[in-house]
Design a protein around this motif. Structure first.
Motif, PDB file in Angstrom:
ATOM      1  N   GLY A  62      46.314-174.373  39.711  1.00 42.89           N
ATOM      2  CA  GLY A  62      46.464-175.812  39.803  1.00 42.89           C
ATOM      3  C   GLY A  62      47.438-176.218  40.896  1.00 42.89           C
ATOM      4  N   ILE A  63      48.409-175.355  41.178  1.00 42.63           N
ATOM      5  CA  ILE A  63      49.382-175.651  42.241  1.00 42.63           C
ATOM      6  C   ILE A  63      48.691-175.653  43.603  1.00 42.63           C
ATOM      7  N   GLU A  64      47.890-174.639  43.868  1.00 44.19           N
ATOM      8  CA  GLU A  64      47.168-174.583  45.133  1.00 44.19           C
ATOM      9  C   GLU A  64      46.156-175.725  45.221  1.00 44.19           C
ATOM     10  N   LEU A  65      45.505-176.027  44.103  1.00 44.35           N
ATOM     11  CA  LEU A  65      44.556-177.146  44.086  1.00 44.35           C
ATOM     12  C   LEU A  65      45.268-178.449  44.408  1.00 44.35           C
ATOM     13  N   CYS A  66      46.437-178.669  43.814  1.00 46.21           N
ATOM     14  CA  CYS A  66      47.211-179.884  44.084  1.00 46.21           C
ATOM     15  C   CYS A  66      47.569-179.964  45.560  1.00 46.21           C
ATOM     16  N   ARG A  67      47.984-178.851  46.135  1.00 43.51           N
ATOM     17  CA  ARG A  67      48.358-178.836  47.558  1.00 43.51           C
ATOM     18  C   ARG A  67      47.161-179.219  48.435  1.00 43.51           C
ATOM     19  N   ARG A  68      45.990-178.694  48.102  1.00 42.79           N
ATOM     20  CA  ARG A  68      44.798-179.006  48.896  1.00 42.79           C
ATOM     21  C   ARG A  68      44.369-180.454  48.704  1.00 42.79           C
ATOM     22  N   ILE A  69      44.520-180.966  47.510  1.00 40.18           N
ATOM     23  CA  ILE A  69      44.173-182.364  47.253  1.00 40.18           C
ATOM     24  C   ILE A  69      45.055-183.291  48.076  1.00 40.18           C
ATOM     25  N   ARG A  70      46.339-182.961  48.170  1.00 42.83           N
ATOM     26  CA  ARG A  70      47.259-183.799  48.934  1.00 42.83           C
ATOM     27  C   ARG A  70      46.954-183.778  50.432  1.00 42.83           C
ATOM     28  N   GLN A  71      46.196-182.801  50.882  1.00 40.65           N
ATOM     29  CA  GLN A  71      45.794-182.754  52.284  1.00 40.65           C
ATOM     30  C   GLN A  71      44.576-183.628  52.560  1.00 40.65           C
ATOM     31  N   MET A  72      43.967-184.166  51.506  1.00 41.18           N
ATOM     32  CA  MET A  72      42.805-185.028  51.656  1.00 41.18           C
ATOM     33  C   MET A  72      43.292-186.480  51.750  1.00 41.18           C
ATOM     34  N   PRO A  73      43.079-187.159  52.867  1.00 40.05           N
ATOM     35  CA  PRO A  73      43.618-188.517  53.047  1.00 40.05           C
ATOM     36  C   PRO A  73      43.306-189.464  51.894  1.00 40.05           C
ATOM     37  N   ARG A  74      42.125-189.360  51.295  1.00 39.80           N
ATOM     38  CA  ARG A  74      41.746-190.270  50.207  1.00 39.80           C
ATOM     39  C   ARG A  74      42.629-190.093  48.984  1.00 39.80           C
ATOM     40  N   TYR A  75      43.213-188.903  48.818  1.00 38.35           N
ATOM     41  CA  TYR A  75      43.940-188.599  47.587  1.00 38.35           C
ATOM     42  C   TYR A  75      45.410-188.261  47.837  1.00 38.35           C
ATOM     43  N   ARG A  76      45.906-188.709  48.985  1.00 40.70           N
ATOM     44  CA  ARG A  76      47.299-188.426  49.324  1.00 40.70           C
ATOM     45  C   ARG A  76      48.259-189.107  48.352  1.00 40.70           C
ATOM     46  N   HIS A  77      47.857-190.257  47.790  1.00 34.94           N
ATOM     47  CA  HIS A  77      48.745-191.009  46.905  1.00 34.94           C
ATOM     48  C   HIS A  77      48.227-191.075  45.464  1.00 34.94           C
ATOM     49  N   THR A  78      47.140-190.415  45.161  1.00 39.23           N
ATOM     50  CA  THR A  78      46.574-190.470  43.818  1.00 39.23           C
ATOM     51  C   THR A  78      47.492-189.763  42.836  1.00 39.23           C
ATOM     52  N   PRO A  79      47.818-190.375  41.688  1.00 40.55           N
ATOM     53  CA  PRO A  79      48.707-189.714  40.725  1.00 40.55           C
ATOM     54  C   PRO A  79      48.123-188.398  40.229  1.00 40.55           C
ATOM     55  N   VAL A  80      48.963-187.362  40.209  1.00 37.00           N
ATOM     56  CA  VAL A  80      48.565-186.031  39.752  1.00 37.00           C
ATOM     57  C   VAL A  80      49.485-185.606  38.619  1.00 37.00           C
ATOM     58  N   LEU A  81      48.898-185.297  37.475  1.00 32.10           N
ATOM     59  CA  LEU A  81      49.643-184.837  36.315  1.00 32.10           C
ATOM     60  C   LEU A  81      49.208-183.407  36.011  1.00 32.10           C
ATOM     61  N   MET A  82      50.179-182.518  35.852  1.00 33.03           N
ATOM     62  CA  MET A  82      49.880-181.114  35.604  1.00 33.03           C
ATOM     63  C   MET A  82      49.951-180.804  34.113  1.00 33.03           C
ATOM     64  N   LEU A  83      49.074-179.920  33.659  1.00 33.82           N
ATOM     65  CA  LEU A  83      49.118-179.382  32.304  1.00 33.82           C
ATOM     66  C   LEU A  83      49.664-177.962  32.389  1.00 33.82           C
ATOM     67  N   THR A  84      50.668-177.664  31.575  1.00 32.63           N
ATOM     68  CA  THR A  84      51.289-176.346  31.636  1.00 32.63           C
ATOM     69  C   THR A  84      51.671-175.872  30.247  1.00 32.63           C
ATOM     70  N   SER A  85      51.686-174.578  30.049  1.00 35.58           N
ATOM     71  CA  SER A  85      52.131-174.022  28.775  1.00 35.58           C
ATOM     72  C   SER A  85      53.646-174.025  28.724  1.00 35.58           C
ATOM     73  N   ALA A  86      54.193-173.944  27.522  1.00 37.05           N
ATOM     74  CA  ALA A  86      55.645-173.976  27.351  1.00 37.05           C
ATOM     75  C   ALA A  86      56.317-172.774  28.001  1.00 37.05           C
ATOM     76  N   THR A  87      55.559-171.691  28.202  1.00 38.62           N
ATOM     77  CA  THR A  87      56.132-170.480  28.786  1.00 38.62           C
ATOM     78  C   THR A  87      55.975-170.430  30.306  1.00 38.62           C
ATOM     79  N   ASP A  88      55.460-171.488  30.889  1.00 38.00           N
ATOM     80  CA  ASP A  88      55.147-171.494  32.321  1.00 38.00           C
ATOM     81  C   ASP A  88      56.158-172.309  33.125  1.00 38.00           C
ATOM     82  N   SER A  89      57.393-172.388  32.641  1.00 37.32           N
ATOM     83  CA  SER A  89      58.369-173.292  33.243  1.00 37.32           C
ATOM     84  C   SER A  89      58.728-172.919  34.672  1.00 37.32           C
ATOM     85  N   THR A  90      58.593-171.646  35.037  1.00 40.08           N
ATOM     86  CA  THR A  90      59.003-171.238  36.381  1.00 40.08           C
ATOM     87  C   THR A  90      58.107-171.821  37.468  1.00 40.08           C
ATOM     88  N   ARG A  91      56.935-172.325  37.109  1.00 37.88           N
ATOM     89  CA  ARG A  91      56.012-172.853  38.117  1.00 37.88           C
ATOM     90  C   ARG A  91      56.106-174.371  38.271  1.00 37.88           C
TER      91      ARG A  91
END
Length: 327
Positions: A62-91
């Motif tokens: 999802g991190i790489e996907l978010c980075r690629r989405i932000r490179q798309m002019p149409r979605y540079r400002h679109t709100p992005v909310l991440m879903l993560t497990s409680a054990t995934d805090s380092t990311r």
């Protein structure tokens, strides 16, 4: 509001449409992978107002996907909310650096996820006008004419650790009590920001801000550090899980890094950039008051440090000498 949810867990993809239908947000499309999502977003007939991305997915995170989405002019400002497990805090920090605006920890509260999507949408709409500055692509211009005010927050290309103020606030508000205990927050104030703003072109100003970000990052040397530029010369910085440099030495070290960088005007003159660093604060424990009170305290300490430095100018006192930092 039209949403796109991306998750490789079919249970989550079955649940989210139900959750958002109950919250009067029925227009949701789902995708099972990053490549599937990018194909959907590349369709000119598709309109998406908000994105919900799982951090941990095969093939493309999802991190790489978010980075690629932000490179798309149409979605540079679109709100992005991440879903993560409680054990995934380092990311989490990497997700914000990639362009995420907020996150929800699984298992998530049904009401909270809809609320946070709406909050992200409102805050993103307010931040759309924050200029994205890229000194490598900006041309010259007249000194003092920037197209934005000195008080405006800005975004800087090629500075992933620098995120918008509301996103940094979302990050801080969501930290668990355990992670709060290893969290350090401090502010850096450019003491001559008025002169800098008035005497630089927009490209030179962007170059100066990038140089300050690089100087702070090199001194703190925390790969998970997140920063924001609030405007008026104030940077807020959050380190997590890493021992921060000693205060007040950090101020001298950042100033030395700026001197070594030899940031210059387009005509070759060296910029004289002066900074003040407030000693660090720990986050407020109350989640409701945490962001405002914590950021206010960090900002006030940097302002107090600036006043002390101004008072001692010409007195012969060393800029970072003992006794000069407020407690």
């Amino acid at each position: 509001m039209r949403l796109l949810a991306v998750d490789d867990d079919p249970l989550i993809l079955d649940l989210l449409p139900i959750v958002f239908r109950q919250a009067n947000l029925p227009h949701i499309t789902v995708a099972t992978s990053g490549p599937d999502a990018l194909e959907t977003l590349s369709d000119p007939e598709v309109e998406v107002d908000g994105l919900i991305l799982d951090i941990e997915m095969p093939d493309m995170s999802g991190i790489e996907l978010c980075r690629r989405i932000r490179q798309m002019p149409r979605y540079r400002h679109t709100p992005v909310l991440m879903l993560t497990s409680a054990t995934d805090s380092t990311r989490i920090e990497r997700a914000f650096a990639a362009g995420a605006d907020d996150y929800i920890t699984k298992p998530f509260d049904v009401k909270e996820i809809a609320t946070r999507v709406r909050v992200a949408q409102r805050m993103t709409e307010k931040s759309v006008h924050a200029p994205l500055l890229d000194p490598e692509r900006m041309s010259g211009g007249l000194a003092g004419e920037h197209g934005f005010s000195i008080a405006d927050p800005v975004r800087l290309a090629h500075a992933e650790q620098l995120i918008l103020p509301f996103a940094l606030g979302n990050y801080l508000s969501q930290l668990s009590r355990r992670r709060l205990d290893s969290c350090t927050i401090f502010a850096v104030r450019v003491t001559n920001i008025d002169t800098l703003f008035a005497t630089t072109t927009a490209r030179e100003y962007a170059s100066a801000l990038c140089g300050i970000v690089n100087a702070v990052s090199s001194v703190v040397a925390c790969p998970n550090m997140l920063m924001t530029y609030e405007g008026d010369g104030v940077f807020l910085c959050i380190t997590q899980g890493t021992e921060a440099p000693a205060w007040p030495e950090i101020e001298d070290d950042i100033q030395a890094a700026l001197t070594k960088a030899s940031l210059s005007f387009d005509d070759g003159r060296i910029m004289d950039i002066k900074i003040a660093v407030g000693n660090p604060v720990t986050p407020n424990a109350s989640r409701n008051q945490r962001v405002k009170k914590t950021f206010d305290r960090a900002r006030d300490r940097a302002m107090s440090r600036e006043k002390i430095k101004t008072k001692h100018t010409g007195s012969g006192a060393k800029a970072g000498g003992p006794g000069l930092f407020p407690s």
